[in-house]
Scaffold this motif. Structure first.
Motif, PDB file in Angstrom:
ATOM      1  N   ASP A   8       0.817  -1.219   0.000  1.00 47.46           N
ATOM      2  CA  ASP A   8       0.000   0.000   0.000  1.00 47.46           C
ATOM      3  C   ASP A   8       0.853   1.273   0.000  1.00 47.46           C
ATOM      4  O   ASP A   8       0.340   2.369   0.161  1.00 47.46           O
ATOM      5  CB  ASP A   8      -0.973   0.010   1.174  1.00 47.46           C
ATOM      6  N   GLY A   9       2.178   1.126  -0.172  1.00 50.76           N
ATOM      7  CA  GLY A   9       3.056   2.282  -0.296  1.00 50.76           C
ATOM      8  C   GLY A   9       3.674   2.779   0.987  1.00 50.76           C
ATOM      9  O   GLY A   9       4.425   3.739   0.971  1.00 50.76           O
ATOM     10  N   ALA A  10       3.380   2.150   2.128  1.00 49.12           N
ATOM     11  CA  ALA A  10       3.975   2.581   3.392  1.00 49.12           C
ATOM     12  C   ALA A  10       5.457   2.199   3.423  1.00 49.12           C
ATOM     13  O   ALA A  10       5.847   1.156   2.910  1.00 49.12           O
ATOM     14  CB  ALA A  10       3.250   1.948   4.561  1.00 49.12           C
ATOM     15  N   LEU A  11       6.257   3.052   4.018  1.00 46.78           N
ATOM     16  CA  LEU A  11       7.691   2.801   4.165  1.00 46.78           C
ATOM     17  C   LEU A  11       7.945   2.144   5.519  1.00 46.78           C
ATOM     18  O   LEU A  11       7.558   2.686   6.552  1.00 46.78           O
ATOM     19  CB  LEU A  11       8.467   4.116   4.068  1.00 46.78           C
ATOM     20  N   VAL A  12       8.568   0.978   5.516  1.00 46.10           N
ATOM     21  CA  VAL A  12       8.876   0.237   6.737  1.00 46.10           C
ATOM     22  C   VAL A  12      10.375   0.333   6.987  1.00 46.10           C
ATOM     23  O   VAL A  12      11.175   0.040   6.095  1.00 46.10           O
ATOM     24  CB  VAL A  12       8.441  -1.246   6.628  1.00 46.10           C
ATOM     25  N   VAL A  13      10.753   0.753   8.174  1.00 43.33           N
ATOM     26  CA  VAL A  13      12.155   0.913   8.554  1.00 43.33           C
ATOM     27  C   VAL A  13      12.424  -0.012   9.729  1.00 43.33           C
ATOM     28  O   VAL A  13      11.679  -0.014  10.698  1.00 43.33           O
ATOM     29  CB  VAL A  13      12.446   2.372   8.958  1.00 43.33           C
ATOM     30  N   LYS A  14      13.485  -0.806   9.639  1.00 38.91           N
ATOM     31  CA  LYS A  14      13.819  -1.742  10.711  1.00 38.91           C
ATOM     32  C   LYS A  14      15.235  -1.432  11.205  1.00 38.91           C
ATOM     33  O   LYS A  14      16.144  -1.202  10.415  1.00 38.91           O
ATOM     34  CB  LYS A  14      13.761  -3.173  10.200  1.00 38.91           C
ATOM     35  N   GLY A  15      15.398  -1.431  12.531  1.00 41.04           N
ATOM     36  CA  GLY A  15      16.697  -1.176  13.118  1.00 41.04           C
ATOM     37  C   GLY A  15      16.794  -1.803  14.493  1.00 41.04           C
ATOM     38  O   GLY A  15      15.813  -2.306  15.026  1.00 41.04           O
ATOM     39  N   SER A  16      17.998  -1.765  15.031  1.00 39.27           N
ATOM     40  CA  SER A  16      18.220  -2.314  16.371  1.00 39.27           C
ATOM     41  C   SER A  16      19.106  -1.340  17.133  1.00 39.27           C
ATOM     42  O   SER A  16      19.817  -0.544  16.527  1.00 39.27           O
ATOM     43  CB  SER A  16      18.866  -3.695  16.287  1.00 39.27           C
TER      44      SER A  16
END
Length: 57
Positions: free
Chosen positions: A47-55
């Protein structure tokens, strides 16, 4: 964390960074401030959402 991807440059800028942090506000009051986070992945959902993953760094 999921961010709207209205600006394509936003994702490219995040991919170039090595670390980031975020703040959570409600009614103008700071509820939470993350520790420095090391970026491990960015992607866009269907749906165009930006997902950012970090630790934590």
């Amino acid at each position: 964390m999921t961010l709207p991807d209205a600006d394509p440059e936003q994702r490219r800028a995040l991919e170039r960074c090595k670390s980031y942090g975020w703040d959570l506000y409600r009614d103008g009051a700071l509820l939470y401030s993350s520790p420095p986070l090391t970026l491990s992945m960015t992607r866009r959902t269907g749906d165009g959402a930006l997902v950012v993953k970090g630790s934590p760094s």
